[in-house]
Design a protein around this motif. Structure first.
Motif, mmCIF file in Angstrom:
data_model
loop_
_atom_site.group_PDB
_atom_site.id
_atom_site.type_symbol
_atom_site.label_atom_id
_atom_site.label_comp_id
_atom_site.label_asym_id
_atom_site.label_seq_id
_atom_site.Cartn_x
_atom_site.Cartn_y
_atom_site.Cartn_z
ATOM 1 N N LEU A 41 -4.274 8.984 -1.205
ATOM 2 C CA LEU A 41 -4.026 9.238 0.217
ATOM 3 C C LEU A 41 -2.677 9.885 0.471
ATOM 4 N N THR A 42 -1.646 9.462 -0.277
ATOM 5 C CA THR A 42 -0.328 10.064 -0.067
ATOM 6 C C THR A 42 -0.401 11.556 -0.340
ATOM 7 N N GLY A 43 -0.956 11.906 -1.511
ATOM 8 C CA GLY A 43 -0.995 13.311 -1.915
ATOM 9 C C GLY A 43 -1.902 14.135 -1.030
ATOM 10 N N LEU A 60 -2.766 18.429 -7.184
ATOM 11 C CA LEU A 60 -3.227 18.168 -8.546
ATOM 12 C C LEU A 60 -3.587 16.704 -8.729
ATOM 13 N N GLU A 61 -4.706 16.446 -9.346
ATOM 14 C CA GLU A 61 -5.110 15.066 -9.642
ATOM 15 C C GLU A 61 -5.490 14.970 -11.123
ATOM 16 N N ALA A 62 -4.959 13.931 -11.775
ATOM 17 C CA ALA A 62 -5.199 13.783 -13.215
ATOM 18 C C ALA A 62 -6.663 13.483 -13.514
ATOM 19 N N GLY A 68 -7.385 6.666 -8.003
ATOM 20 C CA GLY A 68 -6.370 5.600 -8.101
ATOM 21 C C GLY A 68 -6.586 4.521 -7.052
ATOM 22 N N ALA A 69 -5.471 3.905 -6.639
ATOM 23 C CA ALA A 69 -5.548 2.763 -5.709
ATOM 24 C C ALA A 69 -6.306 3.117 -4.438
ATOM 25 N N SER A 70 -6.150 4.357 -3.958
ATOM 26 C CA SER A 70 -6.765 4.716 -2.677
ATOM 27 C C SER A 70 -8.283 4.590 -2.690
ATOM 28 N N GLY A 71 -8.893 4.756 -3.855
ATOM 29 C CA GLY A 71 -10.348 4.644 -3.922
ATOM 30 C C GLY A 71 -10.819 3.295 -4.417
ATOM 31 N N SER A 73 -9.156 0.211 -3.294
ATOM 32 C CA SER A 73 -8.440 -0.783 -2.504
ATOM 33 C C SER A 73 -9.334 -1.748 -1.729
ATOM 34 N N GLY A 74 -8.710 -2.831 -1.231
ATOM 35 C CA GLY A 74 -9.416 -3.763 -0.355
ATOM 36 C C GLY A 74 -9.804 -3.101 0.958
ATOM 37 N N GLY A 75 -9.196 -1.955 1.255
ATOM 38 C CA GLY A 75 -9.566 -1.207 2.461
ATOM 39 C C GLY A 75 -8.992 -1.785 3.744
ATOM 40 N N GLN A 76 -8.062 -2.701 3.623
ATOM 41 C CA GLN A 76 -7.499 -3.321 4.830
ATOM 42 C C GLN A 76 -6.374 -2.436 5.361
ATOM 43 N N ILE A 77 -6.509 -2.012 6.582
ATOM 44 C CA ILE A 77 -5.450 -1.187 7.173
ATOM 45 C C ILE A 77 -4.640 -2.089 8.111
ATOM 46 N N SER A 211 -3.784 16.663 -15.334
ATOM 47 C CA SER A 211 -2.648 15.749 -15.402
ATOM 48 C C SER A 211 -1.355 16.528 -15.656
ATOM 49 N N VAL A 212 -0.321 16.203 -14.909
ATOM 50 C CA VAL A 212 0.973 16.879 -15.110
ATOM 51 C C VAL A 212 1.721 16.174 -16.238
ATOM 52 N N ASP A 213 2.138 16.941 -17.237
ATOM 53 C CA ASP A 213 2.856 16.361 -18.381
ATOM 54 C C ASP A 213 4.351 16.344 -18.143
ATOM 55 N N GLY A 372 -0.539 -0.088 1.444
ATOM 56 C CA GLY A 372 -0.393 1.352 1.648
ATOM 57 C C GLY A 372 -1.597 2.048 2.242
ATOM 58 N N MET A 373 -2.626 1.292 2.560
ATOM 59 C CA MET A 373 -3.872 1.943 2.984
ATOM 60 C C MET A 373 -3.680 2.784 4.251
ATOM 61 N N ALA A 374 -2.981 2.250 5.226
ATOM 62 C CA ALA A 374 -2.693 3.038 6.435
ATOM 63 C C ALA A 374 -1.420 3.857 6.222
HETATM 64 C C1 LIG Z 1 -7.443 -3.280 -5.946
HETATM 65 C C2 LIG Z 1 -6.506 -2.811 -4.854
HETATM 66 C C3 LIG Z 1 -6.606 -3.368 -3.594
HETATM 67 C C4 LIG Z 1 -5.753 -2.904 -2.567
HETATM 68 N N1 LIG Z 1 -5.950 -3.383 -1.312
HETATM 69 C C5 LIG Z 1 -5.203 -2.891 -0.288
HETATM 70 C C6 LIG Z 1 -5.486 -3.268 1.043
HETATM 71 O O1 LIG Z 1 -6.450 -3.970 1.321
HETATM 72 N N2 LIG Z 1 -4.666 -2.793 2.034
HETATM 73 C C7 LIG Z 1 -3.611 -1.969 1.760
HETATM 74 O O2 LIG Z 1 -2.883 -1.591 2.680
HETATM 75 N N3 LIG Z 1 -3.355 -1.541 0.496
HETATM 76 C C8 LIG Z 1 -4.130 -1.974 -0.525
HETATM 77 N N4 LIG Z 1 -3.906 -1.522 -1.788
HETATM 78 C C9 LIG Z 1 -2.845 -0.536 -2.017
HETATM 79 C C10 LIG Z 1 -3.256 0.854 -1.529
HETATM 80 O O3 LIG Z 1 -4.524 1.162 -2.021
HETATM 81 C C11 LIG Z 1 -2.198 1.860 -2.016
HETATM 82 O O4 LIG Z 1 -0.935 1.506 -1.475
HETATM 83 C C12 LIG Z 1 -2.485 3.296 -1.611
HETATM 84 O O5 LIG Z 1 -3.821 3.643 -1.854
HETATM 85 C C13 LIG Z 1 -1.531 4.221 -2.354
HETATM 86 O O6 LIG Z 1 -1.990 5.551 -2.256
HETATM 87 P P1 LIG Z 1 -1.334 6.677 -3.165
HETATM 88 O O7 LIG Z 1 -1.979 7.928 -2.806
HETATM 89 O O8 LIG Z 1 0.147 6.595 -3.023
HETATM 90 O O9 LIG Z 1 -1.648 6.240 -4.657
HETATM 91 P P2 LIG Z 1 -3.022 6.335 -5.496
HETATM 92 O O10 LIG Z 1 -4.204 6.227 -4.634
HETATM 93 O O11 LIG Z 1 -2.900 5.355 -6.618
HETATM 94 O O12 LIG Z 1 -3.017 7.809 -6.053
HETATM 95 C C14 LIG Z 1 -2.156 8.246 -7.072
HETATM 96 C C15 LIG Z 1 -2.908 9.295 -7.874
HETATM 97 O O13 LIG Z 1 -1.973 10.009 -8.673
HETATM 98 C C16 LIG Z 1 -2.648 10.433 -9.812
HETATM 99 N N5 LIG Z 1 -1.665 10.765 -10.842
HETATM 100 C C17 LIG Z 1 -0.764 9.929 -11.406
HETATM 101 N N6 LIG Z 1 -0.035 10.584 -12.321
HETATM 102 C C18 LIG Z 1 -0.475 11.874 -12.312
HETATM 103 C C19 LIG Z 1 -0.114 13.033 -13.059
HETATM 104 N N7 LIG Z 1 0.841 12.994 -14.020
HETATM 105 N N8 LIG Z 1 -0.754 14.189 -12.814
HETATM 106 C C20 LIG Z 1 -1.728 14.276 -11.850
HETATM 107 N N9 LIG Z 1 -2.107 13.168 -11.130
HETATM 108 C C21 LIG Z 1 -1.502 11.993 -11.362
HETATM 109 C C22 LIG Z 1 -3.511 9.232 -10.183
HETATM 110 O O14 LIG Z 1 -4.576 9.604 -11.053
HETATM 111 C C23 LIG Z 1 -3.942 8.711 -8.812
HETATM 112 O O15 LIG Z 1 -5.240 9.161 -8.461
HETATM 113 C C24 LIG Z 1 -4.748 -1.936 -2.839
HETATM 114 C C25 LIG Z 1 -4.657 -1.392 -4.125
HETATM 115 C C26 LIG Z 1 -5.518 -1.819 -5.117
HETATM 116 C C27 LIG Z 1 -5.398 -1.218 -6.494
#
Ligand SMILES: Cc1cc2nc3c(=O)[nH]c(=O)nc-3n(C[C@H](O)[C@H](O)[C@H](O)COP(=O)(O)OP(=O)(O)OC[C@H]3O[C@@H](n4cnc5c(N)ncnc54)[C@H](O)[C@@H]3O)c2cc1C
Length: 429
Positions: A41-43, A60-62, A68-71, A73-77, A211-213, A372-374
């Motif tokens: 979600l951040t990216g 870019l996504e690895a 990652g976590a975004s797909g 998660s518990g989905g709680q916003i 994936s970025v090295d 981090g969901m929201a």
């Molecule tokens: C099981 C679980 C339950 C959760 N439940 C909640 C919840 O209920 N409520 C809530 O608010 N938050 C929850 N969270 C946290 C929330 O999901 C995260 O805070 C949020 O999704 C973070 O988003 P992000 O985009 O920063 O990270 P991510 O979604 O983790 O995305 C990071 C991405 O970067 C990619 N990446 C990493 N390194 C590289 C590289 N070198 N090159 C290319 N790509 C790379 C990864 O493959 C990954 O897809 C939960 C997390 C988990 C794991």
């Protein structure tokens, strides 16, 4: 589930995804204005907002988007932060704590806006219950709601005594709780994929399995290196969260991956589901190792909990989560578990998010600490504004002081396991 395990989660969300985004892998030499690393979600929100501003952005996504976590998660916003407001008040002072609180409300609002604007089909449902197991925890929740009302003017919370709570949540486990109309839940993977689609439609260029090295620079700018190609650009955004894995040690030292796990039951009948949580709120308790749960749109109980500070998956995970679920809902004693998965959250020492600019043209956001969901989608918008307008947009986040985890990457995990065992013990006292 070692951090390097690149398998796709065997999750209920993958089984019920409603969108596939197929993107090529980086193959050859490319160039753009900004490269965003990480397709969560951040990216994806950063890329969406940059593309809308006319920036030539590459996402870019690895693995695959939402992997990652975004797909997972518990989905709680939820509004607020994993660090409580009183902690933030101590860290940054009252004025900045107020700004941060407003941002957290903006995060939930922005989530709703994205869903509406881009027609994202992701089962959004508002309504949230924060619940306390021990009477002391219920009392603390009441004080917390009172603090948010008095200091921040937040009026969406209602304290519920044990009996009133019991009418919204059919469990004898809780002493009381707070209903929050301003938080809720959704299908995280479908939400994330909807934001990725919006980024693509706005003009962002997407690459998967890329994936970025490493990142180098020369007199003409930065060079992002993937296995089969490079990308020249002016600016880079690290949106890798818990999966950063050594790519940028400077920010890696201030965050730490922690595993958390979820099970999904078979679908319950509508009447059985509504007998448990009649208004379908998302629920979380206030224990240090918390239980969080909610009903899915098709009436499964999605029950999360357990954590692993050692990057090793706990033994007998499904059985132990089922036991925790039965502690809350003995009514689900014979219900089958159909899915069980986990993922990593990125935590910081103070549980506040770690967002900022590392060096000229290098930005990052991580450490949402399970909250981090929201926030992550909203932070993507702020990062984009910091890049295209001015850095002021993330100034209040940059005021949050962050310490490094003690020990190197080898030492900090055992130290953390010991520290966390102490807090886990406190849940039972
Ligand atoms: C099981 C679980 C339950 C959760 N439940 C909640 C919840 O209920 N409520 C809530 O608010 N938050 C929850 N969270 C946290 C929330 O999901 C995260 O805070 C949020 O999704 C973070 O988003 P992000 O985009 O920063 O990270 P991510 O979604 O983790 O995305 C990071 C991405 O970067 C990619 N990446 C990493 N390194 C590289 C590289 N070198 N090159 C290319 N790509 C790379 C990864 O493959 C990954 O897809 C939960 C997390 C988990 C794991």
């Amino acid at each position: 589930m070692p951090i390097k395990d690149r398998k796709t989660a065997d999750s209920y969300y993958e089984a019920s995804r409603n969108l596939n985004i197929d993107a090529a892998m980086v193959d050859g030499d490319l160039s753009g204005d900004v490269v965003v690393i990480g397709g969560g979600l951040t990216g994806s929100s950063t890329a969406l907002n940059l593309a809308k501003s006319g920036v030539d952005v590459i996402l870019l996504e690895a693995e695959h988007f939402g992997w990652g976590a975004s797909g997972r998660s518990g989905g709680q916003i939820i509004n607020g932060y994993a660090a409580e407001q009183d902690t933030l008040e101590e860290l940054v002072g009252m004025e900045t704590a107020r700004e941060l609180w407003e941002h957290s409300l903006g995060a939930v609002e922005y989530t709703r806006q994205l869903i509406f604007e881009y027609n994202i089909d992701c089962d959004l449902k508002m309504g949230y219950l924060h619940v306390g197991v021990k009477p002391k925890q219920a009392q603390e929740l009441e004080q917390w709601a009172e603090h948010l009302s008095r200091v921040y003017g937040y009026e969406d919370m209602t304290f519920l005594e044990r009996d009133s709570l019991r009418t919204r949540l059919a469990s004898e486990r809780y002493s009381g709780g707070v209903f929050d109309a301003g938080s809720g839940h959704l299908h995280p993977l479908n939400y994330c994929l909807g934001v990725v689609r919006a980024a693509r439609d706005a003009g962002a260029r997407l690459y998967e399995r890329s994936s970025v090295d490493r990142i180098t620079s020369d007199s003409r700018g930065k060079i992002v290196h993937c296995a089969k190609g490079t990308i020249r650009c002016d600016q880079v955004v690290y949106a890798c969260n818990a999966y950063l894995d050594g790519l940028e040690p400077e920010i890696g030292k201030k965050s730490m991956p922690v595993g958390t796990y979820i099970v999904a039951t078979e679908p319950l009948s509508e009447s059985q589901a509504l007998s448990l949580i009649p208004q379908r709120e998302a629920v979380a308790d206030t224990n240090f190792v918390l239980d969080y749960f909610r009903l899915s749109k098709d009436n499964r109980m999605l029950f999360g909990g357990r954590v692993s500070y050692s990057t090793l998956q706990p033994l007998k995970l499904t059985e132990s989560l089922k036991k925790r679920m039965k502690n809350v809902f003995p009514q689900l004693g014979n219900t089958k578990i159909e899915f069980s998965w986990g993922g990593y959250v990125s935590i910081t020492i103070n549980r506040a998010p770690h967002i900022g600019q590392l060096d000229h043209g290098i930005w990052y956001a991580q450490g949402f600490s399970g909250h981090g969901m929201a926030l992550s989608g909203y932070v993507g918008k702020l990062l984009s504004e910091a890049i295209t307008v001015d850095r002021e947009r993330i100034a209040c986040f940059e005021k949050i002081p962050h310490k490094r985890f003690p020990g190197g990457s080898w030492l900090r995990t055992p130290a953390l396991v010991a520290a966390m065992s102490y807090y886990k013990l406190k849940d039972y006292l």
